[in-house]
Design a protein around this motif. Structure first.
Motif, PDB file in Angstrom:
ATOM      1  N   UNK A  99      33.087  48.867  48.946  1.00  0.00           N
ATOM      2  CA  UNK A  99      34.176  49.509  49.854  1.00  0.00           C
ATOM      3  C   UNK A  99      35.305  48.483  50.385  1.00  0.00           C
ATOM      4  N   UNK A 100      34.672  47.450  50.745  1.00  0.00           N
ATOM      5  CA  UNK A 100      35.798  46.437  51.123  1.00  0.00           C
ATOM      6  C   UNK A 100      36.860  46.240  50.211  1.00  0.00           C
ATOM      7  N   UNK A 101      36.320  46.404  48.797  1.00  0.00           N
ATOM      8  CA  UNK A 101      37.452  46.064  47.714  1.00  0.00           C
ATOM      9  C   UNK A 101      38.772  46.997  47.973  1.00  0.00           C
ATOM     10  N   UNK A 102      38.521  48.265  48.335  1.00  0.00           N
ATOM     11  CA  UNK A 102      39.732  49.083  48.521  1.00  0.00           C
ATOM     12  C   UNK A 102      40.802  48.671  49.658  1.00  0.00           C
ATOM     13  N   UNK A 103      40.128  47.833  50.605  1.00  0.00           N
ATOM     14  CA  UNK A 103      40.792  47.490  51.651  1.00  0.00           C
ATOM     15  C   UNK A 103      41.557  46.052  51.184  1.00  0.00           C
ATOM     16  N   UNK A 104      41.054  45.501  50.174  1.00  0.00           N
ATOM     17  CA  UNK A 104      41.658  44.242  49.761  1.00  0.00           C
ATOM     18  C   UNK A 104      42.560  44.577  48.620  1.00  0.00           C
ATOM     19  N   UNK A 105      42.815  45.583  48.154  1.00  0.00           N
ATOM     20  CA  UNK A 105      43.766  45.673  46.955  1.00  0.00           C
ATOM     21  C   UNK A 105      45.191  45.292  46.971  1.00  0.00           C
ATOM     22  N   UNK A 106      45.753  45.296  48.277  1.00  0.00           N
ATOM     23  CA  UNK A 106      46.992  44.816  48.544  1.00  0.00           C
ATOM     24  C   UNK A 106      47.234  43.211  48.267  1.00  0.00           C
ATOM     25  N   UNK A 107      46.083  42.530  48.092  1.00  0.00           N
ATOM     26  CA  UNK A 107      45.942  41.096  47.808  1.00  0.00           C
ATOM     27  C   UNK A 107      46.520  41.018  46.148  1.00  0.00           C
ATOM     28  N   UNK A 108      46.101  41.966  45.558  1.00  0.00           N
ATOM     29  CA  UNK A 108      45.831  41.888  43.980  1.00  0.00           C
ATOM     30  C   UNK A 108      47.256  42.439  43.221  1.00  0.00           C
ATOM     31  N   UNK A 109      47.319  42.286  42.008  1.00  0.00           N
ATOM     32  CA  UNK A 109      48.612  42.913  41.291  1.00  0.00           C
ATOM     33  C   UNK A 109      48.425  44.250  40.943  1.00  0.00           C
ATOM     34  N   UNK A 110      49.738  44.814  40.732  1.00  0.00           N
ATOM     35  CA  UNK A 110      49.419  46.346  40.325  1.00  0.00           C
ATOM     36  C   UNK A 110      48.673  46.755  39.264  1.00  0.00           C
ATOM     37  N   UNK A 111      48.681  45.797  38.100  1.00  0.00           N
ATOM     38  CA  UNK A 111      47.455  45.950  37.113  1.00  0.00           C
ATOM     39  C   UNK A 111      46.331  46.121  37.530  1.00  0.00           C
ATOM     40  N   UNK A 112      45.730  45.265  38.475  1.00  0.00           N
ATOM     41  CA  UNK A 112      44.304  45.277  38.996  1.00  0.00           C
ATOM     42  C   UNK A 112      44.122  46.677  39.620  1.00  0.00           C
ATOM     43  N   UNK A 113      45.164  47.103  40.516  1.00  0.00           N
ATOM     44  CA  UNK A 113      44.942  48.244  41.470  1.00  0.00           C
ATOM     45  C   UNK A 113      44.882  49.429  40.446  1.00  0.00           C
ATOM     46  N   UNK A 114      45.648  49.527  39.399  1.00  0.00           N
ATOM     47  CA  UNK A 114      45.802  50.884  38.575  1.00  0.00           C
ATOM     48  C   UNK A 114      44.454  50.759  37.838  1.00  0.00           C
ATOM     49  N   UNK A 115      43.955  49.681  37.135  1.00  0.00           N
ATOM     50  CA  UNK A 115      42.642  49.496  36.569  1.00  0.00           C
ATOM     51  C   UNK A 115      41.599  50.168  37.520  1.00  0.00           C
ATOM     52  N   UNK A 116      41.240  49.624  38.812  1.00  0.00           N
ATOM     53  CA  UNK A 116      40.221  50.059  39.573  1.00  0.00           C
ATOM     54  C   UNK A 116      40.538  51.341  39.980  1.00  0.00           C
ATOM     55  N   UNK A 117      41.524  51.801  40.508  1.00  0.00           N
ATOM     56  CA  UNK A 117      41.686  53.144  40.995  1.00  0.00           C
ATOM     57  C   UNK A 117      41.328  54.007  39.892  1.00  0.00           C
ATOM     58  N   UNK A 118      42.043  53.737  38.785  1.00  0.00           N
ATOM     59  CA  UNK A 118      41.900  54.815  37.608  1.00  0.00           C
ATOM     60  C   UNK A 118      40.483  55.025  37.485  1.00  0.00           C
ATOM     61  N   UNK A 119      39.640  54.020  37.037  1.00  0.00           N
ATOM     62  CA  UNK A 119      38.078  54.048  36.895  1.00  0.00           C
ATOM     63  C   UNK A 119      37.636  54.642  37.811  1.00  0.00           C
ATOM     64  N   UNK A 120      37.769  54.313  39.114  1.00  0.00           N
ATOM     65  CA  UNK A 120      37.202  55.083  40.205  1.00  0.00           C
ATOM     66  C   UNK A 120      37.430  56.627  40.296  1.00  0.00           C
ATOM     67  N   UNK A 121      38.556  57.087  40.035  1.00  0.00           N
ATOM     68  CA  UNK A 121      38.708  58.370  40.170  1.00  0.00           C
ATOM     69  C   UNK A 121      38.184  59.364  38.938  1.00  0.00           C
ATOM     70  N   UNK A 122      38.352  58.463  37.920  1.00  0.00           N
ATOM     71  CA  UNK A 122      37.983  59.358  36.418  1.00  0.00           C
ATOM     72  C   UNK A 122      36.304  59.242  36.625  1.00  0.00           C
ATOM     73  N   UNK A 123      35.731  58.360  37.162  1.00  0.00           N
ATOM     74  CA  UNK A 123      34.270  58.585  37.322  1.00  0.00           C
ATOM     75  C   UNK A 123      33.785  59.456  38.081  1.00  0.00           C
ATOM     76  N   UNK A 124      34.661  59.503  39.449  1.00  0.00           N
ATOM     77  CA  UNK A 124      34.340  60.740  40.191  1.00  0.00           C
ATOM     78  C   UNK A 124      34.444  62.289  39.695  1.00  0.00           C
ATOM     79  N   UNK A 125      35.637  62.393  39.205  1.00  0.00           N
ATOM     80  CA  UNK A 125      35.980  63.519  38.722  1.00  0.00           C
ATOM     81  C   UNK A 125      35.709  64.092  37.294  1.00  0.00           C
ATOM     82  N   UNK A 126      35.359  63.048  36.366  1.00  0.00           N
ATOM     83  CA  UNK A 126      35.146  63.329  35.147  1.00  0.00           C
ATOM     84  C   UNK A 126      33.670  62.840  34.575  1.00  0.00           C
ATOM     85  N   UNK A 127      33.714  61.613  34.145  1.00  0.00           N
ATOM     86  CA  UNK A 127      32.623  61.062  33.341  1.00  0.00           C
ATOM     87  C   UNK A 127      32.691  59.480  33.325  1.00  0.00           C
TER      88      UNK A 127
END
Length: 563
Positions: A370-398
């Motif tokens: 969970x600490x990775x969400x708090x540290x997202x501001x340290x990384x690039x937008x590309x990293x944030x998009x990949x992590x959050x997209x993978x997280x949300x699709x895992x939760x909502x879809x498959x």
């Protein structure tokens, strides 16, 4: 291709002594006792019987230890499989789950024999964190029903339907179940702190202590809560009937996608667990042998009524911390579980499901980074998009869709980044000021030199267009300096061939110089050098300029020595 089959157990047997056996024995007993509540809890959370979870831990645990590529890996059912297995059971039934597990085992076995173990390391950490946290959320949501004692016959596997069902039945909370589950959850969350002050607690793993205490409280106070006995009629005190799952050949077609999901997650989790273990014991596992063992585990477990298994990070870490250093500890852990089933199975009937639900919830909380969400501001937008997209699709879809999306995004961002690093820049020549013959009357160059940087591949081949831009003039000789070009693919080659053809139509000669080994090899093998002409391939820029003076005879009398 040579296929190597060499389990780590073979490396550990020479020199094995009584002192190490004593450590492995103590560790195996500890991990075996720890695996009992986890195996039952994970199985129930996955929509399976507790007996299925225990036999999965026994069979997979034994094969992983005996045939695996890690000294200390402990195999069995894990929390990460809960949403996948639950979804397969809900959509296809338990028999098809066993079929999908066997098919996944075949995939894993093929990956190991094909020596694909290293490929798993190509999955970006942003994708791994995204689906790990997503799985933790899905596991947590799936336990709300048993944690609160909600009156829901069949909890849907699909995210939105599940949320709707939980909300619609929120009024049916069972207070004794909620009270027991909450007490077990709080007790387990704070177990490590309590163990620092209570010596007795240091001798027992947290999940086992919670299982015993929760069961005693439920039994002694006769709490009206659901138990393994009331829902599953206990655990059979016998060996399971060995047999092939009742499947038809037509079933396997619809099981390919679930099987790929199981195989993918099993490979990722087992190799991540083995890599963590390497750091703890200063060793190096064999990823291909580990995949072979995981494949055989998943092929064998369904014949005993089990389901998907992989390397378990928590149990593997416990094995290391309690002294286990060879696969013997993992084998003992499986035998301990077998002994518990054959001796103490009737006692499992009294275990409340609320306690097991609390154990799984704590596993979900601990597995998420969970600490990775708090540290997202340290990384690039590309990293944030990949992590959050993978997280949300895992939760909502498959999970499979999530990993595929994460990998596609990672590849696209990588291509974009590499294309940004690829540059083609005009290289000024000192001769422009020294020799007016190099210039047309309008001041544009008769000889133009361009420097290439990076990688000329399909994502950056459009950079060659600058050489044909009318603003760059119409030189009679174009020099491409490739000293900083490190890689060239076939699309880049095609771009160079097109450039050569268009320059020829303009009456312009193309020279290349300073080729590195990979681009030079491809240009030679493809026949591009033959089209260009050996004389137009130069060692460096200076040699290329000398060649340009020969091609343009009016420059300094056409005498190369005058240059």
């Amino acid at each position: 291709m040579k296929i190597a089959f060499h389990p780590k157990l073979l490396d550990c047997l020479p020199g094995y002594n009584r002192a190490q056996f004593a450590k492995d024995l103590a560790s195996g007993i500890t991990v075996g006792v720890l695996a009992l509540p986890l195996a039952m809890a994970f199985a129930i959370a996955s929509g399976c019987s507790p007996a299925a979870g225990i036999w999965t831990a026994i069979i997979a645990g034994f094969i992983t230890a005996a045939l695996g590529g890690s000294r200390v890996q402990i195999g069995g059912p894990t929390g990460a499989f809960i949403p996948i297995v639950y979804g397969i059971v809900a959509l296809h039934g338990y028999a098809n789950l066993m079929g999908a597990t066997i098919l996944a085992g075949i995939f894993l076995l093929a990956m190991g024999l094909a020596r694909m173990g290293q490929l798993i390391r190509f999955i970006p950490v942003s994708v791994v964190i995204g689906f790990t946290n997503g799985i933790a959320v899905v596991i947590f949501l799936a336990q709300i029903k048993d944690f609160f004692g909600l009156k829901i016959d069949n909890l849907p596997a699909e995210f939105f339907h599940r949320i709707k069902a939980l909300a619609a039945n929120a009024h049916s909370v069972d207070l004794p179940t909620l009270g027991l589950a909450s007490a077990c959850f709080i007790f387990l969350i704070s177990y490590n702190r309590l163990a620092q002050h209570v010596a007795l607690l240091r001798r027992a793993p947290g999940p086992l202590a919670v299982l015993i205490v929760g069961t005693l409280v439920s039994f002694l106070f006769d709490l009206p809560v659901e138990t393994i006995g009331s829902r599953f009629h206990g655990i059979p005190q016998e060996l399971p009937a060995l047999g092939f799952p009742d499947l038809s050949i037509h079933d396997f077609g619809k099981l390919i996608s679930p099987a790929i999901t199981i195989a993918l997650l099993g490979a990722i989790e087992s190799l991540l667990s083995a890599r963590v273990a390497d750091g703890l014991i200063d060793d190096r596992h064999d990823p291909n042998q580990e995949l072979v063992a995981q494949g055989l585990s998943n092929i064998a477990a369904p014949f005993f009524g089990g389901f998907a298994a992989t390397g378990a990070i928590a149990r593997t870490s416990t094995n290391v911390k309690t002294g286990g250093r060879t696969p013997i500890a993992g084998i003992i852990h499986a035998l301990v579980l077998l002994g518990i089933v054959l001796i103490a199975a009737p006692l499992a009937s009294y275990v409340p499901l609320a306690t097991l639900s609390a154990i799984v919830m704590v596993v979900a909380v601990n597995m998420g980074e969970w600490h990775e969400f708090m540290e997202l501001r340290r990384y690039t937008n590309n990293y944030r998009v990949i992590l959050l997209a993978t997280f949300l699709v895992t939760v909502i879809f498959d999970l499979t869709i999530a990993v595929e999306l994460g990998m596609v995004l990672a590849c696209l961002f990588f291509i974009y980044r590499m294309s940004e690093l690829t540059r083609i820049e005009r290289r000024p020549l000192r001769e422009e000021a020294d020799d007016p013959h190099l210039l047309y009357p309008d001041g544009t160059m008769r000889v133009a030199a361009w420097q290439m940087f990076g990688s000329l591949f399909f994502g950056a081949v459009n950079k060659l267009e600058v050489l044909l831009d009318p603003a760059a003039g119409h030189p009679e000789v174009v020099i491409l300096d490739m000293t900083q070009l490190i890689q060239l693919d076939t699309t880049g080659l095609e771009g160079l061939e097109s450039l050569l053809d268009k320059l020829k139509k303009r009456g312009c000669t193309l020279l290349v110089c300073g080729m590195n080994s990979q681009p030079g090899s491809l240009l030679q093998r493809s026949g591009f050098i033959d089209q260009l002409g050996d004389n137009n391939v130069c060692a460096d820029l200076s040699a290329a300029l000398k060649r340009a003076y020969i091609l343009l005879p009016d420059l300094m009398g056409g005498n190369e020595e005058n240059y």
